[in-house]
Scaffold this motif. Structure first.
Motif, PDB file in Angstrom:
ATOM      1  N   GLU A  11       0.813  -1.213   0.000  1.00  5.93           N
ATOM      2  CA  GLU A  11       0.000   0.000   0.000  1.00  5.93           C
ATOM      3  C   GLU A  11       0.851   1.269   0.000  1.00  5.93           C
ATOM      4  OE1 GLU A  11      -4.101   1.552   2.115  1.00  5.93           O
ATOM      5  OE2 GLU A  11      -3.077  -0.223   2.881  1.00  5.93           O
ATOM      6  N   ARG A  12       2.017   1.229   0.633  1.00  2.32           N
ATOM      7  CA  ARG A  12       2.911   2.396   0.653  1.00  2.32           C
ATOM      8  C   ARG A  12       3.428   2.729  -0.740  1.00  2.32           C
ATOM      9  NH1 ARG A  12       2.930   5.945   3.919  1.00  2.32           N
ATOM     10  NH2 ARG A  12       5.101   6.392   3.594  1.00  2.32           N
ATOM     11  N   LEU A  13       3.381   1.752  -1.635  1.00  2.00           N
ATOM     12  CA  LEU A  13       3.836   1.956  -3.008  1.00  2.00           C
ATOM     13  C   LEU A  13       2.982   3.013  -3.714  1.00  2.00           C
ATOM     14  CD1 LEU A  13       6.097   0.720  -4.674  1.00  2.00           C
ATOM     15  CD2 LEU A  13       4.484  -0.987  -5.494  1.00  2.00           C
ATOM     16  N   ALA A  14       1.714   3.095  -3.360  1.00  2.00           N
ATOM     17  CA  ALA A  14       0.831   4.110  -3.948  1.00  2.00           C
ATOM     18  C   ALA A  14       1.323   5.506  -3.560  1.00  2.00           C
ATOM     19  CB  ALA A  14      -0.610   3.903  -3.480  1.00  2.00           C
ATOM     20  N   TYR A  15       1.703   5.682  -2.305  1.00  4.16           N
ATOM     21  CA  TYR A  15       2.222   6.981  -1.857  1.00  4.16           C
ATOM     22  C   TYR A  15       3.578   7.274  -2.490  1.00  4.16           C
ATOM     23  CZ  TYR A  15      -1.502   6.853   1.583  1.00  4.16           C
ATOM     24  OH  TYR A  15      -2.730   6.814   2.183  1.00  4.16           O
ATOM     25  N   ASP A  28      -4.799  15.316  -2.724  1.00  4.01           N
ATOM     26  CA  ASP A  28      -6.099  15.256  -2.079  1.00  4.01           C
ATOM     27  C   ASP A  28      -6.487  13.771  -1.963  1.00  4.01           C
ATOM     28  OD1 ASP A  28      -6.611  14.662  -4.712  1.00  4.01           O
ATOM     29  OD2 ASP A  28      -8.248  16.086  -4.943  1.00  4.01           O
ATOM     30  N   GLU A  29      -7.538  13.523  -1.275  1.00  7.06           N
ATOM     31  CA  GLU A  29      -7.959  12.151  -1.027  1.00  7.06           C
ATOM     32  C   GLU A  29      -8.326  11.440  -2.331  1.00  7.06           C
ATOM     33  OE1 GLU A  29      -8.315   8.789   1.086  1.00  7.06           O
ATOM     34  OE2 GLU A  29      -7.556  10.684   1.830  1.00  7.06           O
ATOM     35  N   ASP A  30      -8.874  12.163  -3.300  1.00  3.47           N
ATOM     36  CA  ASP A  30      -9.219  11.542  -4.580  1.00  3.47           C
ATOM     37  C   ASP A  30      -7.986  11.017  -5.296  1.00  3.47           C
ATOM     38  OD1 ASP A  30     -11.902  12.059  -4.243  1.00  3.47           O
ATOM     39  OD2 ASP A  30     -11.868  13.912  -5.420  1.00  3.47           O
ATOM     40  N   LEU A  31      -6.905  11.787  -5.266  1.00  4.72           N
ATOM     41  CA  LEU A  31      -5.669  11.368  -5.921  1.00  4.72           C
ATOM     42  C   LEU A  31      -5.080  10.140  -5.230  1.00  4.72           C
ATOM     43  CD1 LEU A  31      -3.977  12.305  -8.328  1.00  4.72           C
ATOM     44  CD2 LEU A  31      -2.620  13.664  -6.752  1.00  4.72           C
ATOM     45  N   VAL A  32      -5.137  10.109  -3.907  1.00  7.32           N
ATOM     46  CA  VAL A  32      -4.642   8.955  -3.149  1.00  7.32           C
ATOM     47  C   VAL A  32      -5.490   7.721  -3.472  1.00  7.32           C
ATOM     48  CG1 VAL A  32      -4.329   7.989  -0.834  1.00  7.32           C
ATOM     49  CG2 VAL A  32      -3.659  10.355  -1.305  1.00  7.32           C
ATOM     50  N   LEU A  37      -6.346   2.596  -6.318  1.00  8.10           N
ATOM     51  CA  LEU A  37      -7.075   1.847  -7.338  1.00  8.10           C
ATOM     52  C   LEU A  37      -6.097   1.254  -8.356  1.00  8.10           C
ATOM     53  CD1 LEU A  37      -9.762   0.963  -8.603  1.00  8.10           C
ATOM     54  CD2 LEU A  37      -9.798   3.146  -9.811  1.00  8.10           C
ATOM     55  N   GLY A  38      -5.093   2.039  -8.745  1.00  9.31           N
ATOM     56  CA  GLY A  38      -4.063   1.538  -9.642  1.00  9.31           C
ATOM     57  C   GLY A  38      -3.309   0.367  -9.029  1.00  9.31           C
ATOM     58  N   ARG A  62       0.812   4.818 -11.815  1.00  9.38           N
ATOM     59  CA  ARG A  62       1.032   6.043 -12.585  1.00  9.38           C
ATOM     60  C   ARG A  62       0.011   6.167 -13.714  1.00  9.38           C
ATOM     61  NH1 ARG A  62       6.318   6.374 -15.876  1.00  9.38           N
ATOM     62  NH2 ARG A  62       4.934   5.263 -17.236  1.00  9.38           N
ATOM     63  N   ASN A  63      -0.235   5.086 -14.440  1.00 13.06           N
ATOM     64  CA  ASN A  63      -1.201   5.128 -15.535  1.00 13.06           C
ATOM     65  C   ASN A  63      -2.614   5.412 -15.039  1.00 13.06           C
ATOM     66  OD1 ASN A  63       0.796   4.649 -17.401  1.00 13.06           O
ATOM     67  ND2 ASN A  63       0.371   2.463 -17.560  1.00 13.06           N
ATOM     68  N   GLU A  64      -2.973   4.847 -13.908  1.00 11.22           N
ATOM     69  CA  GLU A  64      -4.311   5.083 -13.348  1.00 11.22           C
ATOM     70  C   GLU A  64      -4.478   6.552 -12.945  1.00 11.22           C
ATOM     71  OE1 GLU A  64      -8.119   4.018 -12.623  1.00 11.22           O
ATOM     72  OE2 GLU A  64      -6.586   2.707 -13.436  1.00 11.22           O
ATOM     73  N   ILE A  65      -3.431   7.137 -12.384  1.00 13.01           N
ATOM     74  CA  ILE A  65      -3.486   8.550 -12.006  1.00 13.01           C
ATOM     75  C   ILE A  65      -3.620   9.423 -13.252  1.00 13.01           C
ATOM     76  CG2 ILE A  65      -2.214  10.462 -10.957  1.00 13.01           C
ATOM     77  CD1 ILE A  65      -1.019   8.349  -9.014  1.00 13.01           C
ATOM     78  N   PHE A  66      -2.833   9.112 -14.293  1.00 13.99           N
ATOM     79  CA  PHE A  66      -2.949   9.860 -15.542  1.00 13.99           C
ATOM     80  C   PHE A  66      -4.359   9.767 -16.110  1.00 13.99           C
ATOM     81  CE2 PHE A  66       1.821   9.514 -16.443  1.00 13.99           C
ATOM     82  CZ  PHE A  66       2.043  10.833 -16.102  1.00 13.99           C
ATOM     83  N   MET A  67      -4.933   8.559 -16.100  1.00 13.60           N
ATOM     84  CA  MET A  67      -6.292   8.384 -16.610  1.00 13.60           C
ATOM     85  C   MET A  67      -7.286   9.196 -15.785  1.00 13.60           C
ATOM     86  SD  MET A  67      -6.465   6.079 -19.190  1.00 13.60           S
ATOM     87  CE  MET A  67      -7.972   5.181 -19.028  1.00 13.60           C
ATOM     88  N   GLY A  68      -7.112   9.196 -14.469  1.00 17.11           N
ATOM     89  CA  GLY A  68      -8.000   9.976 -13.609  1.00 17.11           C
ATOM     90  C   GLY A  68      -7.873  11.469 -13.857  1.00 17.11           C
TER      91      GLY A  68
END
Length: 168
Positions: A11-15, A28-32, A37-38, A62-68
């Motif tokens: 889970e720390r990998l997301a941060y 923000d919480e949405d980005l986290v 989700l990624g 990274r790809n999921e964040i870009f898509m979001g």
């Protein structure tokens, strides 16, 4: 390995991915949640025979964040009506004029500058712009042009930067 356990252990990998690739963004919480989700998608699709999990997961995050971020971007307010010929040979209007919506007057200088700028775009970029102006999604444009959605995104961004900023 259990997918739930894999998710919890990493889970720390997301941060980490957020701070590494998006350090200039306000977290923000949405980005986290998008990053997590990624990570979850990485847990679902990971194949241990191909690569290490952390390598694969960071790319997925990274790809999921870009898509979001792409889905949250505001629609382009510019009207592009210049005639561009698509593969069927018919021309579609992509730049007839640029009008000042408040004053209701055509901005001929801007039209001329935009026409010159569009002439600097590649034929593929003009085709992608025409399809986007027609309301097609990036995935549909990619299928029609024979390329990936991510390439369509890059080409549209280059064209948009050229049109709005005059530079790629």
């Amino acid at each position: 390995m259990d997918r739930y356990k894999l998710f919890e252990e990493n889970e720390r990998l997301a941060y980490f991915a957020l701070h590494k690739y998006f350090s200039g963004q306000a977290f923000d919480e949405d980005l986290v949640q998008t990053a997590k989700l990624g990570l979850w998608k990485a847990c679902l699709t990971y194949d241990p025979e191909k690569t290490r999990f952390t390598t694969y997961a960071v790319v997925c995050i990274r790809n999921e964040i870009f898509m979001g971020m792409r889905s949250k971007s505001p629609p382009c307010a510019a009207s592009l009506d210049q005639t561009v010929s698509l593969e069927d040979g018919d021309g579609d209007a992509l730049l007839d004029f640029l009008a000042d919506a408040r004053a209701g007057t055509a901005m001929r200088d801007a039209e001329f500058d935009l026409a010159q700028t569009l002439a600097q775009c590649s034929g593929e970029q003009r085709q992608m712009l025409a399809l986007k102006a027609a309301g097609r999604s990036q995935t549909e444009i990619g299928r029609k042009c024979g390329c990936t959605q991510s390439r369509v995104s890059r080409e549209l961004r280059k064209a948009r930067n050229l049109i709005l900023g005059g530079a790629v």
